[in-house]
Design a protein around this motif. Structure first.
Motif, PDB file in Angstrom:
ATOM      1  N   LYS A   1      -1.732   2.913  -4.024  1.00 41.07           N
ATOM      2  CA  LYS A   1      -0.398   3.040  -3.438  1.00 41.07           C
ATOM      3  C   LYS A   1      -0.480   3.177  -1.922  1.00 41.07           C
ATOM      4  CE  LYS A   1       3.840   5.772  -3.838  1.00 41.07           C
ATOM      5  NZ  LYS A   1       4.494   6.932  -4.521  1.00 41.07           N
TER       6      LYS A   1
ATOM      7  N   SER B   1      -5.888   0.354 -14.151  1.00 38.89           N
ATOM      8  CA  SER B   1      -6.354   1.673 -14.605  1.00 38.89           C
ATOM      9  C   SER B   1      -5.678   2.121 -15.885  1.00 38.89           C
ATOM     10  CB  SER B   1      -6.103   2.727 -13.515  1.00 38.89           C
ATOM     11  OG  SER B   1      -4.713   2.830 -13.251  1.00 38.89           O
TER      12      SER B   1
ATOM     13  N   GLU C   1      -4.934   5.356  -8.540  1.00 44.15           N
ATOM     14  CA  GLU C   1      -3.545   4.959  -8.356  1.00 44.15           C
ATOM     15  C   GLU C   1      -3.005   5.428  -7.010  1.00 44.15           C
ATOM     16  OE1 GLU C   1      -1.192   6.216 -11.625  1.00 44.15           O
ATOM     17  OE2 GLU C   1      -1.963   4.687 -12.991  1.00 44.15           O
TER      18      GLU C   1
END
Length: 301
Positions: free
Chosen positions: A142, A157, A138
Protein backbone atom coordinates in the motif's frame (compact mmCIF):
# COMPACT_ATOMS: atom_id res chain seq x y z
CA UNK A 1 14.51 -40.41 54.59
CA UNK A 2 15.61 -44.01 54.15
CA UNK A 3 12.16 -45.20 55.16
CA UNK A 4 10.55 -42.89 52.59
CA UNK A 5 12.85 -44.12 49.83
CA UNK A 6 12.23 -47.74 50.83
CA UNK A 7 8.47 -47.27 50.72
CA UNK A 8 8.59 -45.71 47.26
CA UNK A 9 11.04 -48.28 45.88
CA UNK A 10 8.79 -51.07 47.15
CA UNK A 11 5.79 -49.37 45.55
CA UNK A 12 7.60 -49.02 42.19
CA UNK A 13 8.70 -52.65 42.34
CA UNK A 14 5.14 -53.72 43.08
CA UNK A 15 3.87 -51.65 40.13
CA UNK A 16 6.33 -53.34 37.76
CA UNK A 17 5.31 -56.75 39.10
CA UNK A 18 1.65 -55.98 38.44
CA UNK A 19 2.48 -54.93 34.87
CA UNK A 20 4.47 -58.10 34.24
CA UNK A 21 2.01 -60.40 36.01
CA UNK A 22 -0.53 -60.15 33.17
CA UNK A 23 1.46 -59.41 29.99
CA UNK A 24 -1.49 -59.75 27.61
CA UNK A 25 -3.68 -57.31 29.53
CA UNK A 26 -0.73 -54.95 29.88
CA UNK A 27 -0.01 -55.11 26.15
CA UNK A 28 -3.63 -54.38 25.26
CA UNK A 29 -3.76 -51.46 27.68
CA UNK A 30 -0.49 -50.06 26.30
CA UNK A 31 -1.84 -50.33 22.75
CA UNK A 32 -4.97 -48.40 23.69
CA UNK A 33 -2.96 -45.72 25.52
CA UNK A 34 -0.32 -45.56 22.78
CA UNK A 35 -2.90 -45.07 20.03
CA UNK A 36 -4.76 -42.49 22.12
CA UNK A 37 -1.55 -40.47 22.44
CA UNK A 38 -0.38 -41.14 18.87
CA UNK A 39 -3.27 -39.47 17.08
CA UNK A 40 -2.98 -35.98 18.61
CA UNK A 41 0.82 -36.22 18.62
CA UNK A 42 0.82 -37.12 14.92
CA UNK A 43 -1.53 -34.21 14.24
CA UNK A 44 0.81 -31.82 16.04
CA UNK A 45 3.81 -33.15 14.08
CA UNK A 46 1.90 -32.77 10.80
CA UNK A 47 0.99 -29.15 11.57
CA UNK A 48 4.56 -28.37 12.59
CA UNK A 49 5.89 -29.81 9.31
CA UNK A 50 3.31 -27.84 7.32
CA UNK A 51 4.23 -24.65 9.17
CA UNK A 52 7.93 -25.13 8.42
CA UNK A 53 7.23 -25.96 4.78
CA UNK A 54 5.10 -22.84 4.41
CA UNK A 55 7.72 -20.74 6.18
CA UNK A 56 10.21 -21.62 3.45
CA UNK A 57 7.76 -20.46 0.78
CA UNK A 58 6.57 -17.40 2.67
CA UNK A 59 10.14 -16.29 3.30
CA UNK A 60 10.54 -15.77 -0.47
CA UNK A 61 7.23 -13.99 -0.92
CA UNK A 62 7.67 -11.33 -3.60
CA UNK A 63 6.22 -7.90 -4.34
CA UNK A 64 6.30 -6.73 -7.95
CA UNK A 65 6.47 -2.97 -8.43
CA UNK A 66 5.67 -1.83 -11.99
CA UNK A 67 6.67 1.67 -13.06
CA UNK A 68 4.51 3.89 -15.21
CA UNK A 69 5.25 3.79 -18.99
CA UNK A 70 6.55 7.35 -19.01
CA UNK A 71 9.08 6.67 -16.25
CA UNK A 72 12.64 7.23 -17.49
CA UNK A 73 15.73 5.25 -16.58
CA UNK A 74 16.72 8.12 -14.27
CA UNK A 75 13.37 7.75 -12.46
CA UNK A 76 14.01 4.00 -12.14
CA UNK A 77 17.48 4.64 -10.69
CA UNK A 78 16.12 7.12 -8.15
CA UNK A 79 13.32 4.72 -7.19
CA UNK A 80 15.79 1.86 -6.80
CA UNK A 81 17.92 3.97 -4.46
CA UNK A 82 14.87 4.84 -2.38
CA UNK A 83 13.74 1.20 -2.24
CA UNK A 84 17.14 0.02 -1.02
CA UNK A 85 17.06 2.65 1.72
CA UNK A 86 13.51 2.09 2.95
CA UNK A 87 12.81 -1.60 2.23
CA UNK A 88 14.59 -4.21 4.31
CA UNK A 89 15.27 -7.12 1.99
CA UNK A 90 16.31 -8.00 -1.54
CA UNK A 91 15.63 -5.53 -4.36
CA UNK A 92 16.01 -6.59 -8.01
CA UNK A 93 15.54 -4.30 -10.99
CA UNK A 94 14.04 -5.80 -14.16
CA UNK A 95 14.43 -3.54 -17.18
CA UNK A 96 11.64 -3.51 -19.76
CA UNK A 97 14.05 -4.89 -22.37
CA UNK A 98 14.94 -7.82 -20.14
CA UNK A 99 11.27 -8.47 -19.38
CA UNK A 100 10.47 -8.52 -23.09
CA UNK A 101 13.35 -10.93 -23.71
CA UNK A 102 12.08 -13.29 -21.01
CA UNK A 103 8.59 -13.14 -22.50
CA UNK A 104 10.00 -13.89 -25.95
CA UNK A 105 11.78 -16.97 -24.61
CA UNK A 106 8.52 -18.33 -23.23
CA UNK A 107 7.13 -21.18 -25.28
CA UNK A 108 4.62 -20.00 -27.89
CA UNK A 109 5.23 -16.28 -27.27
CA UNK A 110 8.08 -15.56 -29.71
CA UNK A 111 5.85 -14.85 -32.73
CA UNK A 112 3.48 -12.75 -30.68
CA UNK A 113 6.34 -10.62 -29.31
CA UNK A 114 7.83 -10.15 -32.78
CA UNK A 115 4.52 -8.84 -34.05
CA UNK A 116 4.36 -6.08 -31.46
CA UNK A 117 5.14 -2.59 -32.81
CA UNK A 118 6.89 -1.58 -29.59
CA UNK A 119 7.76 -2.91 -26.15
CA UNK A 120 4.59 -2.64 -24.02
CA UNK A 121 6.26 -3.82 -20.82
CA UNK A 122 7.31 -1.34 -18.11
CA UNK A 123 10.41 -1.32 -15.95
CA UNK A 124 9.81 -3.20 -12.71
CA UNK A 125 11.31 -4.10 -9.36
CA UNK A 126 11.06 -7.48 -7.64
CA UNK A 127 11.15 -7.14 -3.84
CA UNK A 128 11.71 -9.92 -1.30
CA UNK A 129 11.15 -8.26 2.11
CA UNK A 130 12.66 -9.86 5.20
CA UNK A 131 9.38 -9.49 7.05
CA UNK A 132 7.12 -11.78 4.99
CA UNK A 133 4.09 -11.61 7.28
CA UNK A 134 0.77 -10.99 5.48
CA UNK A 135 0.05 -7.74 7.33
CA UNK A 136 3.57 -6.38 6.76
CA UNK A 137 3.48 -7.24 3.05
CA UNK A 138 0.11 -5.60 2.53
CA UNK A 139 1.21 -2.48 4.39
CA UNK A 140 4.37 -2.23 2.30
CA UNK A 141 2.44 -2.75 -0.94
CA UNK A 142 0.00 0.00 0.00
CA UNK A 143 2.86 2.36 0.79
CA UNK A 144 4.66 1.65 -2.48
CA UNK A 145 1.47 2.22 -4.49
CA UNK A 146 1.48 5.86 -3.38
CA UNK A 147 5.04 6.53 -4.58
CA UNK A 148 5.48 8.66 -7.71
CA UNK A 149 6.16 6.89 -11.01
CA UNK A 150 4.67 3.64 -9.63
CA UNK A 151 1.81 2.42 -11.80
CA UNK A 152 0.95 -0.88 -10.10
CA UNK A 153 2.04 -3.02 -7.15
CA UNK A 154 1.27 -6.72 -7.33
CA UNK A 155 1.09 -8.89 -4.23
CA UNK A 156 -0.58 -12.25 -3.76
CA UNK A 157 -0.78 -12.71 0.00
CA UNK A 158 -4.27 -14.16 0.13
CA UNK A 159 -2.91 -17.72 0.23
CA UNK A 160 -0.78 -16.83 3.26
CA UNK A 161 -3.86 -15.63 5.12
CA UNK A 162 -5.77 -18.76 4.15
CA UNK A 163 -2.89 -20.96 5.24
CA UNK A 164 -2.59 -19.16 8.60
CA UNK A 165 -6.32 -19.66 9.15
CA UNK A 166 -5.93 -23.34 8.24
CA UNK A 167 -3.10 -23.75 10.76
CA UNK A 168 -5.14 -22.08 13.50
CA UNK A 169 -8.07 -24.38 12.75
CA UNK A 170 -5.73 -27.36 12.69
CA UNK A 171 -4.23 -26.46 16.07
CA UNK A 172 -7.73 -26.14 17.56
CA UNK A 173 -8.72 -29.53 16.11
CA UNK A 174 -5.57 -31.15 17.53
CA UNK A 175 -6.29 -29.64 20.97
CA UNK A 176 -9.87 -30.94 20.94
CA UNK A 177 -8.64 -34.36 19.78
CA UNK A 178 -5.99 -34.39 22.49
CA UNK A 179 -8.56 -33.50 25.16
CA UNK A 180 -10.88 -36.29 24.00
CA UNK A 181 -8.14 -38.92 23.96
CA UNK A 182 -6.74 -37.69 27.27
CA UNK A 183 -10.15 -38.35 28.82
CA UNK A 184 -10.15 -41.79 27.22
CA UNK A 185 -6.68 -42.52 28.61
CA UNK A 186 -7.76 -41.52 32.11
CA UNK A 187 -10.83 -43.75 31.75
CA UNK A 188 -8.71 -46.73 30.64
CA UNK A 189 -6.36 -46.31 33.60
CA UNK A 190 -9.31 -45.78 35.94
CA UNK A 191 -10.91 -49.03 34.84
CA UNK A 192 -7.64 -51.00 34.95
CA UNK A 193 -6.89 -49.84 38.49
CA UNK A 194 -10.49 -50.43 39.50
CA UNK A 195 -10.29 -54.08 38.44
CA UNK A 196 -7.03 -54.53 40.35
CA UNK A 197 -8.50 -52.95 43.47
CA UNK A 198 -11.56 -55.19 43.35
CA UNK A 199 -9.32 -58.24 42.98
CA UNK A 200 -7.34 -57.17 46.06
CA UNK A 201 -10.24 -55.76 48.08
CA UNK A 202 -9.75 -58.22 50.96
CA UNK A 203 -6.04 -57.39 51.25
CA UNK A 204 -6.80 -53.67 51.31
CA UNK A 205 -9.43 -54.03 54.01
CA UNK A 206 -7.07 -56.12 56.18
CA UNK A 207 -4.32 -53.56 55.67
CA UNK A 208 -6.70 -50.79 56.76
CA UNK A 209 -7.66 -52.77 59.89
CA UNK A 210 -4.02 -53.15 60.99
CA UNK A 211 -3.37 -49.43 60.56
CA UNK A 212 -2.21 -48.93 56.98
CA UNK A 213 -2.57 -45.32 55.89
CA UNK A 214 -4.36 -44.22 52.73
CA UNK A 215 -1.03 -43.08 51.32
CA UNK A 216 0.45 -46.55 51.79
CA UNK A 217 -2.49 -48.10 49.92
CA UNK A 218 -2.58 -45.48 47.16
CA UNK A 219 1.13 -45.40 46.38
CA UNK A 220 1.51 -48.68 44.40
CA UNK A 221 -1.51 -47.89 42.26
CA UNK A 222 -0.25 -44.37 41.57
CA UNK A 223 3.05 -45.77 40.31
CA UNK A 224 1.23 -48.42 38.31
CA UNK A 225 -0.90 -45.80 36.56
CA UNK A 226 2.08 -43.51 35.93
CA UNK A 227 4.26 -46.36 34.59
CA UNK A 228 1.47 -47.61 32.35
CA UNK A 229 0.88 -44.12 30.97
CA UNK A 230 4.61 -43.51 30.46
CA UNK A 231 5.04 -46.81 28.59
CA UNK A 232 2.02 -45.93 26.46
CA UNK A 233 3.68 -42.59 25.72
CA UNK A 234 6.87 -44.40 24.69
CA UNK A 235 4.82 -46.56 22.32
CA UNK A 236 3.23 -43.40 20.88
CA UNK A 237 6.70 -41.90 20.26
CA UNK A 238 7.73 -45.07 18.40
CA UNK A 239 4.56 -45.04 16.31
CA UNK A 240 4.83 -41.37 15.36
CA UNK A 241 8.55 -41.44 14.55
CA UNK A 242 8.16 -44.77 12.74
CA UNK A 243 5.42 -43.29 10.56
CA UNK A 244 7.54 -40.20 9.85
CA UNK A 245 10.50 -42.41 8.91
CA UNK A 246 8.34 -44.34 6.43
CA UNK A 247 6.97 -41.16 4.84
CA UNK A 248 10.18 -39.11 4.84
CA UNK A 249 11.64 -40.42 1.59
CA UNK A 250 8.41 -40.21 -0.50
CA UNK A 251 7.74 -36.68 0.77
CA UNK A 252 11.30 -35.61 0.04
CA UNK A 253 11.03 -37.07 -3.48
CA UNK A 254 7.74 -35.25 -4.04
CA UNK A 255 9.30 -31.96 -2.91
CA UNK A 256 12.18 -32.52 -5.34
CA UNK A 257 9.71 -32.87 -8.23
CA UNK A 258 8.45 -29.38 -7.36
CA UNK A 259 12.01 -27.99 -7.25
CA UNK A 260 11.89 -27.69 -3.47
CA UNK A 261 13.92 -29.08 -0.63
CA UNK A 262 11.94 -30.39 2.32
CA UNK A 263 12.27 -33.28 4.75
CA UNK A 264 9.79 -34.47 7.32
CA UNK A 265 10.82 -34.36 10.95
CA UNK A 266 9.33 -36.33 13.80
CA UNK A 267 9.26 -35.86 17.56
CA UNK A 268 12.47 -34.47 18.99
CA UNK A 269 13.99 -35.44 22.31
CA UNK A 270 12.18 -32.71 24.21
CA UNK A 271 8.84 -33.44 22.55
CA UNK A 272 9.25 -37.17 23.20
CA UNK A 273 9.99 -36.51 26.88
CA UNK A 274 6.92 -34.26 27.04
CA UNK A 275 4.73 -36.98 25.55
CA UNK A 276 6.05 -39.52 28.08
CA UNK A 277 5.39 -37.04 30.87
CA UNK A 278 1.83 -36.39 29.67
CA UNK A 279 1.18 -40.12 29.52
CA UNK A 280 2.52 -40.61 33.04
CA UNK A 281 0.50 -37.67 34.36
CA UNK A 282 -2.76 -38.89 32.82
CA UNK A 283 -2.10 -42.44 34.08
CA UNK A 284 -1.46 -41.09 37.57
CA UNK A 285 -4.66 -39.04 37.38
CA UNK A 286 -6.72 -42.09 36.41
CA UNK A 287 -5.18 -44.07 39.29
CA UNK A 288 -5.86 -41.27 41.75
CA UNK A 289 -9.51 -41.04 40.76
CA UNK A 290 -9.97 -44.81 40.93
CA UNK A 291 -8.23 -45.36 44.27
CA UNK A 292 -9.77 -42.26 45.83
CA UNK A 293 -13.27 -43.36 44.86
CA UNK A 294 -12.75 -46.83 46.30
CA UNK A 295 -11.28 -45.59 49.59
CA UNK A 296 -14.21 -43.23 50.06
CA UNK A 297 -16.62 -46.10 49.48
CA UNK A 298 -15.07 -48.32 52.16
CA UNK A 299 -14.74 -45.60 54.80
CA UNK A 300 -16.94 -46.32 57.82
CA UNK A 301 -20.12 -44.31 57.89
Amino acid sequence: MNVWLTQHSVAIKGAWQRLLASPLNTLLSLLVIGIALTLPAAGAVLLDNLRQAAAGVASTQQISVFLSPEASRKDATELESRLRQEVSGKVQFVAREEALKRLQETAGMAELVDSLPRNPLPDAFILEPRNAGPEALESLAKTLSAWPKVAHVQLDSAWIKRFDAFLRLGRLAVLLLAAAFAAALVAVTFNTIRLQILAQADEIEVAKLIGATDGFIRRPYYYFGALQGMLGGALAVLLVNGGVALLAEPVSHLATLYAASFRLHGLGLGQSALLLGIGALLGWLGAQLSVGLYLRQIEPK
